[in-house]
Scaffold this motif. Structure first.
Motif, short mmCIF file in Angstrom:
data_model
loop_
_atom_site.label_atom_id
_atom_site.label_comp_id
_atom_site.label_asym_id
_atom_site.label_seq_id
_atom_site.Cartn_x
_atom_site.Cartn_y
_atom_site.Cartn_z
N UNK A 261 0.84 -1.19 0.00
CA UNK A 261 0.00 0.00 0.00
C UNK A 261 0.88 1.24 0.00
N UNK A 262 0.64 2.12 -0.97
CA UNK A 262 1.37 3.38 -1.07
C UNK A 262 0.64 4.39 -0.18
N UNK B 58 1.04 7.47 0.31
CA UNK B 58 0.80 8.78 -0.31
C UNK B 58 -0.44 8.77 -1.20
N UNK B 59 -0.71 7.63 -1.83
CA UNK B 59 -1.87 7.53 -2.73
C UNK B 59 -3.12 7.10 -1.98
N UNK B 60 -2.96 6.56 -0.79
CA UNK B 60 -4.09 6.03 -0.02
C UNK B 60 -4.95 7.15 0.55
N UNK B 61 -6.27 7.03 0.36
CA UNK B 61 -7.22 8.01 0.88
C UNK B 61 -7.81 7.56 2.22
N UNK B 62 -7.33 6.44 2.74
CA UNK B 62 -7.78 5.89 4.02
C UNK B 62 -9.29 5.62 4.03
N UNK B 63 -9.78 5.10 2.91
CA UNK B 63 -11.21 4.80 2.78
C UNK B 63 -11.56 3.45 3.41
N UNK B 64 -10.55 2.63 3.72
CA UNK B 64 -10.70 1.32 4.36
C UNK B 64 -11.30 0.25 3.46
N UNK B 65 -11.40 0.53 2.16
CA UNK B 65 -11.95 -0.48 1.24
C UNK B 65 -11.12 -1.76 1.28
N UNK B 66 -9.81 -1.60 1.30
CA UNK B 66 -8.94 -2.78 1.31
C UNK B 66 -9.08 -3.56 2.60
N UNK B 67 -9.16 -2.87 3.72
CA UNK B 67 -9.33 -3.55 5.01
C UNK B 67 -10.65 -4.31 5.06
N UNK B 68 -11.70 -3.68 4.58
CA UNK B 68 -13.03 -4.28 4.65
C UNK B 68 -13.19 -5.50 3.76
N UNK B 69 -12.46 -5.55 2.64
CA UNK B 69 -12.63 -6.65 1.70
C UNK B 69 -11.67 -7.81 1.96
N UNK C 262 -8.75 -12.63 5.05
CA UNK C 262 -8.14 -13.04 6.32
C UNK C 262 -7.88 -11.87 7.28
N UNK C 263 -8.36 -10.68 6.92
CA UNK C 263 -8.15 -9.49 7.75
C UNK C 263 -6.66 -9.22 7.97
N UNK C 264 -5.90 -9.27 6.87
CA UNK C 264 -4.45 -9.08 6.94
C UNK C 264 -4.04 -7.62 6.83
N UNK C 265 -4.99 -6.71 6.58
CA UNK C 265 -4.66 -5.30 6.42
C UNK C 265 -5.24 -4.51 7.58
N UNK C 266 -4.36 -3.75 8.23
CA UNK C 266 -4.77 -2.87 9.33
C UNK C 266 -3.97 -1.58 9.21
#
Length: 129
Positions: free
Chosen positions: A77-78, A80-91, A94-98
């Motif tokens: 995850x970059x 600088x480009x991330x808008x912190x929308x949490x789409x990646x975390x929610x999808x 295995x809940x590997x993104x926090x």
């Protein structure tokens, strides 16, 4: 779970499917947790592709190396480009993104995070894990 059920329907030992075997070995998947409705039908007329009987250990060795290289592709995850929308975390199954961090020990490399990121902040990169 879908891959596991399809392997059973095709008459294939699910442990022969690399992603299933790896998920089971990492204790990220338990076939006993699958709930089936009815009986799994056997796919009639299905057979595995022809395999050369003289399949050598050299071919197996090279295949394993190439597969390890393929598994070395991980989502990054970059920030600088991330808008912190949490789409990646929610999808993430295995809940590997926090908090914009990927736990590579949990990541199953499904790349769902890549597909849902509206800002293209998730990239796939080679990483030795």
């Amino acid at each position: 779970a879908v891959d596991y059920a399809c392997a059973l329907m095709a008459g294939i030992d699910p442990r022969r499917v690399p992603t299933i075997r790896i998920a089971q070995d990492r204790r990220q998947f338990d076939p006993a947790m699958i709930e089936y409705t009815g009986v799994l039908p056997r796919i009639s007329g299905y057979s595995l592709p022809f395999v050369f009987p003289l399949r050598s250990s050299v071919v197996e060795f090279v295949a394993r190396i190439l597969y390890r290289i393929w598994l070395g592709r991980v989502p990054v995850i970059d920030p600088d480009a991330c808008a912190r929308c949490l789409s990646c975390e929610n999808v993430c199954p295995p809940r590997a993104i926090k908090m914009q961090k990927v736990d590579y020990k949990k990541c199953i490399k499904c790349y769902c995070c890549l597909e849902v990121c509206p800002n293209h902040a998730v990239k796939i990169k080679f990483k030795l894990i």
